[in-house]
Design a protein around this motif. Sequence first.
Motif, PDB file in Angstrom:
ATOM      1  N   PHE A  42     -10.230   8.023 -41.510  1.00  0.00           N
ATOM      2  CA  PHE A  42      -9.375   8.545 -42.576  1.00  0.00           C
ATOM      3  C   PHE A  42      -8.216   7.576 -42.714  1.00  0.00           C
ATOM      4  CE2 PHE A  42      -6.136  11.786 -44.088  1.00  0.00           C
ATOM      5  CZ  PHE A  42      -6.674  11.883 -45.366  1.00  0.00           C
ATOM      6  N   GLY A  69      -2.825  19.790 -47.481  1.00  0.00           N
ATOM      7  CA  GLY A  69      -2.669  18.343 -47.385  1.00  0.00           C
ATOM      8  C   GLY A  69      -3.968  17.576 -47.546  1.00  0.00           C
ATOM      9  N   ARG A  70      -3.891  16.280 -47.218  1.00  0.00           N
ATOM     10  CA  ARG A  70      -4.989  15.332 -47.458  1.00  0.00           C
ATOM     11  C   ARG A  70      -5.341  15.302 -48.947  1.00  0.00           C
ATOM     12  NH1 ARG A  70      -9.240  14.070 -42.598  1.00  0.00           N
ATOM     13  NH2 ARG A  70      -7.715  14.006 -40.918  1.00  0.00           N
ATOM     14  N   PRO A  77      -4.756  12.991 -52.126  1.00  0.00           N
ATOM     15  CA  PRO A  77      -4.247  11.673 -52.533  1.00  0.00           C
ATOM     16  C   PRO A  77      -3.245  11.781 -53.683  1.00  0.00           C
ATOM     17  CG  PRO A  77      -6.631  11.603 -52.243  1.00  0.00           C
ATOM     18  CD  PRO A  77      -6.231  13.052 -52.173  1.00  0.00           C
ATOM     19  N   HIS A  99      -4.534  19.010 -36.951  1.00  0.00           N
ATOM     20  CA  HIS A  99      -4.746  17.902 -37.868  1.00  0.00           C
ATOM     21  C   HIS A  99      -6.209  17.472 -37.783  1.00  0.00           C
ATOM     22  CE1 HIS A  99      -0.411  17.488 -38.418  1.00  0.00           C
ATOM     23  NE2 HIS A  99      -0.280  17.528 -37.105  1.00  0.00           N
ATOM     24  N   ALA A 119     -10.196  17.301 -40.406  1.00  0.00           N
ATOM     25  CA  ALA A 119     -10.842  17.345 -41.717  1.00  0.00           C
ATOM     26  C   ALA A 119     -11.099  18.794 -42.118  1.00  0.00           C
ATOM     27  CB  ALA A 119     -12.153  16.564 -41.669  1.00  0.00           C
ATOM     28  N   TYR A 132      -4.791  25.797 -44.306  1.00  0.00           N
ATOM     29  CA  TYR A 132      -4.876  24.329 -44.373  1.00  0.00           C
ATOM     30  C   TYR A 132      -4.220  23.806 -45.641  1.00  0.00           C
ATOM     31  CZ  TYR A 132      -6.778  19.668 -43.703  1.00  0.00           C
ATOM     32  OH  TYR A 132      -6.904  18.313 -43.482  1.00  0.00           O
ATOM     33  N   ALA A 183       0.244  14.347 -45.544  1.00  0.00           N
ATOM     34  CA  ALA A 183      -0.687  13.254 -45.818  1.00  0.00           C
ATOM     35  C   ALA A 183      -1.868  13.260 -44.866  1.00  0.00           C
ATOM     36  CB  ALA A 183       0.040  11.908 -45.736  1.00  0.00           C
ATOM     37  N   LEU A 184      -1.636  13.708 -43.630  1.00  0.00           N
ATOM     38  CA  LEU A 184      -2.692  13.718 -42.616  1.00  0.00           C
ATOM     39  C   LEU A 184      -3.538  14.974 -42.689  1.00  0.00           C
ATOM     40  CD1 LEU A 184      -0.577  12.430 -39.591  1.00  0.00           C
ATOM     41  CD2 LEU A 184      -1.878  11.081 -41.275  1.00  0.00           C
ATOM     42  N   GLY A 185      -3.043  15.997 -43.373  1.00  0.00           N
ATOM     43  CA  GLY A 185      -3.702  17.295 -43.393  1.00  0.00           C
ATOM     44  C   GLY A 185      -3.254  18.110 -42.198  1.00  0.00           C
ATOM     45  N   PRO A 207      -5.200   7.163 -44.023  1.00  0.00           N
ATOM     46  CA  PRO A 207      -3.799   7.364 -43.659  1.00  0.00           C
ATOM     47  C   PRO A 207      -3.510   7.246 -42.160  1.00  0.00           C
ATOM     48  CG  PRO A 207      -4.417   8.917 -45.361  1.00  0.00           C
ATOM     49  CD  PRO A 207      -5.683   8.228 -44.930  1.00  0.00           C
ATOM     50  N   TYR A 208      -4.526   7.363 -41.335  1.00  0.00           N
ATOM     51  CA  TYR A 208      -4.311   7.200 -39.894  1.00  0.00           C
ATOM     52  C   TYR A 208      -4.168   5.739 -39.476  1.00  0.00           C
ATOM     53  CZ  TYR A 208      -4.455  12.013 -38.262  1.00  0.00           C
ATOM     54  OH  TYR A 208      -4.131  13.325 -38.008  1.00  0.00           O
TER      55      TYR A 208
END
Length: 297
Positions: free
Chosen positions: A279, A28-29, A31, A223, A225, A26, A49-51, A281-282
């Motif tokens: 979240f 990303g995500r 900030p 994608h 959490a 994993y 950015a989305l993970g 960014p979505y």
Amino acid sequence: MNGAQAIAPGSTLKVLEPAPGVLAFYDGRIPGVRLHGSQENWLDDGAFALGIASYAVIDGDDALVYDTHITLAHARLIRAMLEERGARRIRVVLSHWHDDHVAGNEVFADCEIIANRETDALLRANRARLEAADPPINPLILPNLLFEDRLSLTVGALPVELVHVDIHSRDGTVALLPGGILLAGDTLEDPITYVDEPDRLAAHLIGLERLAALGATRILPCHGAPEVIAAGGYGPALIDATRLYVEKLLRLKDEPVLAGLDLRAFAAEAFATGAISYFEPYEAVHRRNVEAVTALG
């Protein structure tokens, strides 16, 4: 990078273990952090950015990699980690043809790379675009073992069923593992699906019905959490939440007032399932989805 911090690709990669023998790679995500550049690009804005996670199933000296991640650096780390754990035979499955799932293929060029025939056809049709993308995936390594509809494999002693499903992209491949674990690719996301084929949402709803019929009890999307993935994944209600969101998108033609709603309001029914979490960014993904669907007229 206009105030964003630049880091080396792979330096923030986390290795999670949502189930015995199942690894999630994993990244990303984070900030304020970008990997490639300040201008909009598929790597930062569509993935990091989305993970994003890719996965591996390992049993003894046998490993199956589900997607090759977003850079060659990530792919090299994945391969090295599997080899450190004793993997001597490594195969790859591609969940679908999109750039953030095939960017690391070159690292596994000497391995069996499995995909459904639709994925192979779409990669070939889009090869020039992918190889000239920002950042480029050049050379793009194509799959070398193709299947239609379903393919049964064993990883060590573990049975794995690959299933072609038409969700998000017409060429989706999910992997059903023992214990009801489903590697879902981009067929499901937390909180909402990324609409790539706005003219085919009705077909994707049928695909979601087929996905639900597989009977998965623990769902691992690419994608989502990281804390949910690390804890074992999502429940089947993630399918319901996705269905509710897609059904709402299909109402846009007759109810144009819905286009002005932000993500929280538009997807209120989906959030009410408890399967997904907001979240920020979505919001951009949601705006893009609405624009793509309303552009159809």
